[in-house]
Design an enzyme around this catalytic site. Structure first.
Site, PDB file in Angstrom:
ATOM      1  N   HIS A 139      -2.934   3.148  -4.697  1.00 33.15           N
ATOM      2  CA  HIS A 139      -2.272   2.738  -3.449  1.00 33.15           C
ATOM      3  C   HIS A 139      -0.850   2.225  -3.714  1.00 33.15           C
ATOM      4  O   HIS A 139      -0.413   1.246  -3.110  1.00 33.15           O
ATOM      5  CB  HIS A 139      -3.095   1.660  -2.740  1.00 33.15           C
ATOM      6  N   GLU A 142     -10.114   2.655  -5.011  1.00 33.02           N
ATOM      7  CA  GLU A 142      -9.792   4.036  -4.624  1.00 33.02           C
ATOM      8  C   GLU A 142      -8.688   4.646  -5.496  1.00 33.02           C
ATOM      9  O   GLU A 142      -7.705   5.197  -5.008  1.00 33.02           O
ATOM     10  CB  GLU A 142      -9.383   4.078  -3.139  1.00 33.02           C
ATOM     11  N   ASP A 149       0.866  -1.185   0.000  1.00 32.61           N
ATOM     12  CA  ASP A 149       0.000   0.000   0.000  1.00 32.61           C
ATOM     13  C   ASP A 149       0.894   1.223   0.000  1.00 32.61           C
ATOM     14  O   ASP A 149       2.122   1.111  -0.066  1.00 32.61           O
ATOM     15  CB  ASP A 149      -0.962  -0.006   1.188  1.00 32.61           C
TER      16      ASP A 149
END
Length: 767
Positions: free
Chosen positions: A289, A349, A201
């Site tokens: 990410h 995301e 991440d």
């Protein structure tokens, strides 16, 4: 007199039924509960003379070794081998008549135990059931037993769902290999079979990739960030929030946090999990990410380099062949390392707006007939899926992979509770779906007294699917995101024991919360021996903000007899040296108490702060012309707290209770609401109210703030009391949602009764 006798008889019968249920739960305290268990009289007693009969060959050799290890921990030595079934034997049998890979049977009599399974996986599940029927000493206490007694029963068992998973994020905060093995042990005990390991991440890259050594040499380490700082602040009052010092290094004059797993370490962990029939699914999250990777290899982004945007970080570029070369090289090593048929791509995301500012994106999209950035991400996902398939792997992605179109062979992991159509759309499209909705399956949300019940009542198959379509829902998992989980003890606390509720949902899928709750009480001592820092059972009989009228006693029932409830009145946290709370503690006046339940080993549960203040009963309001319900004012936009809401909403309506109707159309967007009217209480009493909200909400009655649950946060319950005379009283609930999945629920209790939903007929509003 006849009525009184009947009442007494009824109470006695209820008491006997409860005693019988408690006895059955103590005797067969299995979680998840088997599909079919027929109790039998007596018990089978294992001694050092009991023989273990295993089929010839190596089919069940691993499972037999696991059973022997348990028995050796209990008795001090393993069992001698036997050659034929008979009295005083445990017999493992391959039963090809069983349908499923995980199916098993157990026939436990006073003379013999017969274990039947089609596969090693089924045999291992059977042994976990036997394990839970054994005394806790088999988990490795220093005290050795002279015998191991197992209650007699006939059990036929199989799972309801094939995917029964837990996810752990090791990127935000890092966890040792030893902890991951402990985590796997707990999963195995409760028949969970998938371990989704979130390895990369923005905050750290945790798996060695030999072709790109900088990913772990530098990408696995970071200086303190705002999440670390928040954990450090909380650690001042909660030692479980302290950052693990073993993951801190000092290099080049800097203090760095991090760590990573070598491929050799990961191979060992994979083998450890496989021996316990837990499959590890790796996740390398991209195209978003990816800050930890882009910092070391800046060519991966469209612009070169990485930064935080309004919500997310710069993603890697799907318009460059160098991006795909990197991704394919990474996943080639991942595919070779992990034997699982699945690889999780992530794809959640993603700040797609950064792609629009890259000079070559429009030409690339035109060349590949891509109409927008959603389809551009879809292009990336589909291309990676083809590469995964070439390695014999299946792609899993978060539900954002549906945006822009998805191939029917990709597996979808649904998490966005505010997009309820996503799993339905995926299943109807023929995609297999794993349910992981944020509410209630994000276990990084702080648990409260409702958390276990919320998980237990979770239904994996959403409404809107036919029976045939519902088969594409293959199971569920809970996710542990670790921004605010900096230690192994904190991780234990956050996922246990609510994972046991999910285990029963996915294996048994038969709603029996009361039975489950009784069986859960039998599990705690086993978890103590396994050194699992679980969240202890809640204390009850109070709220956070309490009022009293005249003399008031505080009487709190202990969750278990061996616990001691200790308290302080000076604002400090209770310790093992704090005084024990008397059975009927009389509230002396306005006071703030802090209480906690302590186990014999000194470990304590939640620390509760109970504020008490005197109050007179609020008189009712005289008003007529009311009808059932509440007025709802709805506010568009983001409000950080309820005190910032305006007087008049952007739209109005009416509701039957403290709820937000779907017709308001707030799906996923920030909003605010005020619900207003009168509450008609049926008797003069002190009323306790429990307000659950995600994000923030306050409850006001007669102009008094009864419950303060304001601010943006995950689902959280707060409570308070008010003394009310019988009749009508003004009531107001203010609510704000910051965007995403929302929760709003108001419950009440009076005179020590059960906590329940506020009755609709109590709520009234002017016509």
């Amino acid at each position: 007199m006849l009525k009184k006798s009947a009442l007494v008889l009824g109470v006695l019968l209820l008491f006997k039924v409860t005693q019988a249920q408690d006895a059955a739960s103590s005797r067969y305290g299995i979680i998840p509960y088997p599909q079919q268990l027929v109790p039998q009289a007596g018990e089978f007693v294992i001694t050092t003379k009991t023989k273990l009969v295993v089929p010839a060959g190596k089919t069940f050799s691993n499972e037999a070794a696991q059973l022997q290890a348990l028995i050796k921990q209990g008795l001090g030595q393993a069992l001698p081998a036997g050659t034929k079934a008979g009295a005083g034997t445990i017999v493992l049998t391959q039963d090809d008549q069983l349908a499923g890979e995980e199916d098993y049977t157990l026939q436990i009599s006073t003379q013999q135990i017969q274990v039947g399974a089609k596969t090693p996986t089924g045999m291992f599940r059977a042994i976990q059931t036997l394990r839970q029927l054994m005394p806790v000493a088999v988990e490795g206490t220093t005290t050795k037993l002279t015998k191991i007694a197992i209650p007699a029963a006939n059990i036929t068992d199989h799972p309801a769902y094939g995917w029964r998973g837990m996810h752990l994020d090791v990127s935000r905060h890092f966890f040792s290999i030893d902890y991951l093995k402990k985590f796997i042990n707990v999963l195995a005990l409760y028949k969970m079979n998938k371990f989704h390991l979130h390895l990369t991440d923005d905050q750290g890259w945790r798996i060695e990739i030999k072709k790109y050594p900088l990913l772990t040499e530098r990408g696995a380490w970071r200086e303190w960030n705002n999440q670390d700082s928040a954990c450090m602040e909380k650690a001042k009052t909660n030692p479980d929030m302290a950052i693990d010092a073993s993951h801190i290094i000092h290099k080049d004059g800097k203090t760095l946090y991090g760590g990573f797993y070598t491929q050799a370490q990961m191979k060992d962990l994979i083998a450890y999990a496989a021996a316990r029939h837990v499959e590890i699914i790796p996740e390398i999250d991209m195209p978003g990410h990816m800050m930890a990777a882009i910092r070391e290899y800046p060519f991966l982004s469209c612009q070169g380099g990485v930064k935080w945007g309004k919500l997310f970080t710069t993603p890697i570029c799907p318009c460059k062949e160098t991006t795909f070369e990197f991704a394919e090289n990474v996943f080639t090593e991942i595919a070779a390392l992990f034997p699982s048929q699945y690889i999780h791509l992530g794809a959640d995301e993603v700040d797609k707006s950064t792609w629009e500012h890259f000079d070559g994106v429009q030409e690339f999209m035109k060349e590949h007939h891509i109409k927008d950035v959603d389809e551009l991400q879809s292009y990336f996902v589909k291309r990676m899926e083809k590469f995964f398939n070439s390695k014999g792997k299946k792609l899993i992605g978060w539900d954002e992979i549906l945006e822009g179109g998805v191939s029917p062979t990709a597996m979808v992991m649904y998490w966005r509770s505010w997009v309820p159509s996503a799993p339905i759309h995926a299943a109807k499209n023929g995609n297999y779906v794993i349910m992981t909705p944020g509410n209630p399956l994000y276990f990084d949300g702080i648990p409260d007294r409702n958390s276990i019940a919320n998980v237990y009542n979770f239904e994996p198959v959403p409404k809107g699917l036919t029976a045939a379509e519902g088969k594409f829902i293959i199971g569920a998992q809970a996710n542990i995101w670790t921004e605010m989980i900096p230690s192994e003890k904190r991780a234990d606390f956050m996922y246990m024991p609510r994972m046991t509720a999910l285990a029963e949902v996915l294996w048994t899928h038969q709603a029996d919360f009361d039975g489950y709750s009784r069986r859960l009480m039998t599990q705690y001592k086993r978890l103590d021996v396994m050194k699992v820092n679980y969240r202890m059972p809640d204390l009850d009989g109070f709220t956070e903000e309490n009022v009293f009228v005249g003399k008031t006693k505080l009487n709190i029932a202990k969750p278990s007899p061996e616990m001691i409830i200790r308290y302080t009145t000076d604002g400090t946290a209770p310790t093992v040296k704090s005084p024990e709370l008397p059975a009927d503690y009389i509230i002396p006046g306005k006071i703030s108490l802090r209480i906690a339940a302590f186990k014999p080993n000194g470990v304590h549960g939640e620390i509760y702060t109970l504020n008490y203040k005197p109050q007179t009963f609020f008189k009712p309001t005289e008003i007529s012309g009311l009808q059932q319900g509440l007025k709802l004012d709805y506010f568009n936009g983001a409000y950080k707290g309820v005190t910032t809401l305006k007087e008049a909403g952007d739209s109005t309506g009416f509701v039957n209770n403290v709820i937000m109707p779907d017709s308001m159309g707030h799906g996923g967007k920030p909003f605010g609401a005020i619900l207003k009217g009168y509450i008609n209480v049926p008797e003069t009493a002190i009323y306790s109210f429990f307000l659950t909200a995600d994000d923030g909400a306050n409850l006001y009655i007669d102009g008094e703030k009864v419950v303060d649950n304001d601010g943006w946060h995950a689902p959280l319950q707060k409570s308070g009391q008010i003394a009310l005379q019988k009749g009508l009283h003004p009531i107001e609930v203010k609510f704000v949602e910051g965007g995403g999945g929302y929760t709003l629920k108001l419950e009440y209790r009076v005179n020590g009764g059960k906590i329940g939903r506020l009755p609709d007929e109590w709520l009234q509003v002017a016509k």
